[in-house]
Design a protein around this motif. Structure first.
Motif: not given
Length: 337
Positions: A24-26, A29-30, A33-34, A36-37, A107, A233, A237
């Motif tokens: 999944s490209d982080p 939707d940053i 992603t944050r 989920r992390f 992230i 990725t 970034s």
């Protein structure tokens, strides 16, 4: 699993590669992603045995605050210091390690008191370890993040006595983006006449924005998993981290520095299947050519971040032991006794 280059996935890692979840490209939707992390971190809390921490806010010129979390061993023989800290020698002071987390400059921030890398270093070295919650892109593009990291270094050196730190044994370390920040902070401290660093330790460092113009070292059609071919990725970034419409500057990409003389001893570890490998090796070679003491290690048949997916493999444990061992040797030299 051969690639056109002849490099293969290490046999120990092949089962883990096959079991990886869908890529999944982080950066799609940053914010998500944050989130989920953070959920993942909350579900796997750190083991804080033998370690305690305290958070500090460091003021910036604009009135905002940079937060750092200072981790220290709970009990070290001969400990002294304003906060009950201390350690090995030189008046009971411990060395210090500033840890800059990875995550593509966007992230990767740990939960309060839960920075597992900082905790492990604190306990294993031992050392006072400072986890720096630098500003993240794209809300805060470069140089915000790297300036925060340098500010944390200055703050640490200025408060060394209060924190029970030996100011002559301060190091910087980080993985991926954190490795790039470590290299940049070492350059900044040299150029600005800042605190002298004893060591810079860079794990799979992201050092050069020009990688966006390079061909894929492992073409996507030949990669056994998108996790191996992570160049897209890395490119994303840099697009988020650099100021819009401008090239890398203000210590954004450490590899762009023309002069590498006068920098502290360095450690660089890279992975065979990592698009960042060649850039890390090239930077290490340039440091050597500039007269800097450098230790280099390559992890065979491994991809970027493999240790997150296969932490109990021999390969991951050996990489961690090598990295930690050299950091310990630099901060506890034989002459210190």
């Amino acid at each position: 699993m051969p690639f056109p280059s002849g490099i293969t996935v290490h046999p120990e890692l092949a089962p883990y590669l096959e079991a990886l979840p869908p890529y999944s490209d982080p950066f799609v939707d940053i914010a998500a992603t944050r989130e989920r992390f953070g959920e993942l971190l909350a579900a796997t809390p750190a083991d804080r045995t033998g370690v305690r921490s305290r958070r500090y806010d460091i003021p910036r010129e604009d009135g905002s605050a940079l937060t750092v979390e200072v981790y220290r061993p709970e009990a070290v023989e001969g400990a002294e210091g304003a906060e009950g800290s201390g350690g090995s020698s030189r008046g009971g002071a411990l060395p210090a390690v500033l840890h800059f987390h990875g995550g593509g400059y966007a992230i990767g921030r740990a939960l309060p008191g839960q920075d597992k890398t900082a905790i492990d270093l604190c306990r294993e070295l031992p050392a006072v370890t400072i986890a720096v919650e630098y500003r993240l892109a794209p809300e805060h593009r470069c140089p915000a993040g790297v300036e925060d990291c340098y500010r944390a270094l200055e703050w640490t050196a200025q408060r060394a006595a209060e924190l029970g730190i030996d100011p002559e044994r301060i190091a910087v370390t980080g993985k991926s983006a954190g490795g790039g920040l470590s290299a940049a902070v070492a350059q900044m401290s040299r150029d600005r006449g800042g605190p002298a660093l004893a060591y810079q330790s860079m794990c799979v460092p992201d050092l050069d924005d020009r990688i966006a113009d390079e061909p894929d070292p492992v073409p996507a059609e030949h990669a056994p998993s998108p996790w191996v071919n992570s160049l897209r990725t890395i490119r994303r970034s840099w697009q988020h981290y650099l100021p819009e419409g401008s090239a890398a500057g203000d210590y954004a990409a450490a590899a762009r520095a023309e002069d590498l003389t006068g920098l502290p001893p360095a450690y660089v570890v890279v992975c065979d299947l990592d698009p960042l490998r060649d850039g890390g090796l090239a930077y290490a070679r340039r440091l050597m050519d500039a007269g800097v003491e450098v230790t280099v290690r390559n992890v065979p048949g491994a991809w970027h971040g493999f240790e997150l997916h296969a932490p109990r493999t021999r390969l991951a444990r050996e990489m961690a032991a090598h990295w930690t061992g050299h950091l310990r040797a630099a901060l506890y030299p034989a002459t210190a006794s």
